[in-house]
Design a protein around this motif. Sequence first.
Motif, short mmCIF file in Angstrom:
data_model
loop_
_atom_site.label_atom_id
_atom_site.label_comp_id
_atom_site.label_asym_id
_atom_site.label_seq_id
_atom_site.Cartn_x
_atom_site.Cartn_y
_atom_site.Cartn_z
N GLU A 54 38.14 31.21 -53.60
CA GLU A 54 38.15 31.69 -52.21
C GLU A 54 38.82 30.71 -51.25
N LYS A 55 38.90 29.44 -51.69
CA LYS A 55 39.49 28.43 -50.80
C LYS A 55 40.99 28.23 -51.06
N LEU A 56 41.52 29.02 -51.98
CA LEU A 56 42.93 28.85 -52.33
C LEU A 56 43.84 29.06 -51.11
N ILE A 57 43.45 30.02 -50.29
CA ILE A 57 44.30 30.34 -49.12
C ILE A 57 44.51 29.11 -48.23
N GLU A 58 43.44 28.31 -48.08
CA GLU A 58 43.56 27.11 -47.24
C GLU A 58 44.56 26.13 -47.86
N LYS A 59 44.47 25.99 -49.20
CA LYS A 59 45.40 25.07 -49.90
C LYS A 59 46.85 25.56 -49.74
N LEU A 60 47.03 26.88 -49.86
CA LEU A 60 48.39 27.44 -49.77
C LEU A 60 48.98 27.29 -48.38
N ILE A 86 50.85 33.24 -44.66
CA ILE A 86 49.94 33.48 -45.79
C ILE A 86 48.69 34.20 -45.27
N LYS A 87 48.41 35.35 -45.86
CA LYS A 87 47.32 36.17 -45.35
C LYS A 87 46.40 36.61 -46.49
N SER A 88 45.12 36.71 -46.17
CA SER A 88 44.16 37.23 -47.17
C SER A 88 44.20 38.76 -47.12
N SER A 93 48.42 43.86 -51.89
CA SER A 93 48.61 42.43 -51.64
C SER A 93 47.84 41.51 -52.57
N GLY A 94 46.94 42.05 -53.39
CA GLY A 94 46.08 41.18 -54.17
C GLY A 94 45.09 40.50 -53.25
#
Lengths: 406, 403
Positions: free
Chosen positions: B227-233, B242-244, B57-58
């Motif tokens: 690390e905060k990219l997930i929140e933006k996405l 969207i999952k880490s 998943s990256g």
Amino acid sequence: MFKLALKNTLFYKGRSITTAILTFVSTMLFILFISMQDGSHNSMLENSLKIYTGAIEIYAKGYRDIGGNDYLIEDAKAITDKLSKIDAIEAYSARYETYGLLSNKEYSAASMVAGVEPSKERVLSSLESALREGKFLDEDSKNCIYMGAELASKLKLRIGGEVAFVGGASEGSFAADIFRVCGTFKTGSFEFDSSASFLARSYFDELMYAKNKASYITIKLKNLSDADAVNSQIVKILDDEKLESLTWKTLMKSMVEAMEVDNIFGYISLSLFLVVIFFVIMIYGFINISSRIKEFGVLRSIGLSKRNIFLLLFYEIFILSTLALIVVTPLSAYICYYYSINPIVIEGIADMYKDYGIVSDEIPFDFNPFTIVWNIVVIYILNFISILYPYIYINSFKPIEAIRHV
Amino acid sequence: MYRLILKMAYKNMFLRVHRTLLVITMIAVSMSMMLGIQGLYDGMAENMIEKNKRSGSGDIALFAKEYRVQKELKYRVKNASSIKEEIENIKGVEAAVLRLKAEGLLSTARKSSFAFMQGMDLEGENRFGRFEEFLKEGEMRLEKGDAIIGLELAKTLKLQIGSKVVFSTQDIRGEINSIALKIRGIVQTTNIELDNSAIFVDIGEMHRFLGTNEEEATQIAIICKDEKLIEKLVIKYPELEIKSFLELKPTMKMMQDVMLIFNSITFFIVMSVVFVGIFGVMYVSVLDRIREFGIMISVGMRYKYIRVQIFFEALFVGIIGYLSGAVLGAIILLYIKNHGVDLSSFSDALEMWGYEAVIHGTIKISYFTTTFAAIIAASFFSILIPLRKIKKLNPIEVIKADK
């Protein structure tokens, strides 16, 4: 010499208490660790054997390595007749396995479809006890399919639902049929539950042209530990070079190896604790002896040999170790016994590690007196080794030097 | 004065040289073993996590809602290509790839097994996670009719380079469709799911096989530093799930936590026992020289100087032990990192569990700093009781007393 050693242990309280406590801790750690490791391994193994794999399985040579219809057992009855003469065998059954596509109106999934003898499977495997919905198969189940719950869920099938099967029959032609879902099971093994399904052989054999043929014959033993001996007996009684009889150790080679690897890492971790504790016991022994150099000088001067000095040190460590072990052994053994009956449960661990074949949340300990005995022997040996350097040190002094030592 | 105290501490340390050497050896051996074990276990976990990220998943993955539960082709991301392009332009994103996945039956002439086909762009995967490094056998080539297969699946089906297989699955219209493929390469990613069940083909070929269009995918995987990219996405694409990485692989998170707990417990136990060892030696060392301390106090030496002297004695032993342990530990760690621990004889089991047969360790500065702090602390605490003994000393009585 033993009396003198006993008096010394009572006199040098600090060293005695520290040595006894460290021995207590290391033994407790050692016994519980090995018990937990063995217990969880046994549990994994038992669960796997209980679900579907037999203690011994008989194959036509080539089936496992190459596979396909050319390597089926052609006369299963001739073999099972011979097996019925072996007392140590509790049950056996010939299974016919194939892979195919199961499809309903909208969804498809690959599945291992096996033809089994339902009455025998009740004894051989946990298929029936894993029933979740509907009912298990019987000899006259006809086109009833007994399906893993995960597979049924993948295909969106319910009890009574129909599913089309397409696969290859035993002589190479296409085999296709429509099955009706009669029951679903959940063994806990995610892979098995999401890919396996079963039919009664009486029906499946007709479809697959597999009468009296088998992919393999699975065997349950009265006592699992007899596997090697019974296997030799089977090989002898079959006396057929085209067949191979394999015990669970070969059938589950990956799992057996995985346990060995786990043991290796476990022992590496444990050895760290034992080495550190060994050093501290040795240091306390050394400190004790270096403060008694004069005493040893006197003992040597009045005629005690080097052997007597060694015996004195040996008895001292023996007394201290034994005292600690007398307390710790029953205590540890009880803990092992208790947790072997009432395993520690970690909720969700099976779900978390389903990809690794973990099927239970329980972590049982193993209560095996033989294992406890060898654990104790290891601790004794380590403690005895810890007196070697102090002994060499004390012998580096001549008696006169030792008496004058400040 | 302090120079003299330092000199005395140094000389006293070697007064009972065997004893001191034993403590130093104990610290060195236990510390080096502990470092080796920590490095090995952390290396195993980190290696697995890193390779799972690269092959899977990256850092972040995007799916159509419901896809992860239903795993059906109908829950695919329709405009995946444009989303990928948008994501690639976000600062901090290193690479993004599209993947298409379908479950089905993989068959040879003799055997069949459950498998899933993953369509991918090989060049993109190489940029994303250096996919070519996972190659175990054969070549990394995905032209028409080519496939690369996971190691365990290849073992299950007894496949070799050049073997032919047929993959059957449901296409987008719900029809059972099959495709014949030739095995070009075998990969070991240490990602159990991929190694056990994946057959990789070119994503374009898979689109044609399943009837999907090139804009679509079942997964968009991202490698990023932010690390905060997930929140933006999550804000930007509310229609997607969207999952880490750690949300998708909770086992890895658990593995990390277990390693941390295990290493902490090991560290605590080992250091406690080391403390007991240093304490024993320091205590006896003080008792041995109790008359000497009595005389020192009688001639007017203040207690604080004696305290400093004893502290330095313990510190010297601790530091020499630490340095020996650090050197020995560094050698062990370097060996494990560069050469690895070869467990090839258990390769079947290790590969089944997603590990490589040769396990490489890792080296972290924190191993050395925390151990240093612990040994200094152990040295300090080990002298507290001996110092109490000296503090309560009556110099006259001690000098008069027989040794």
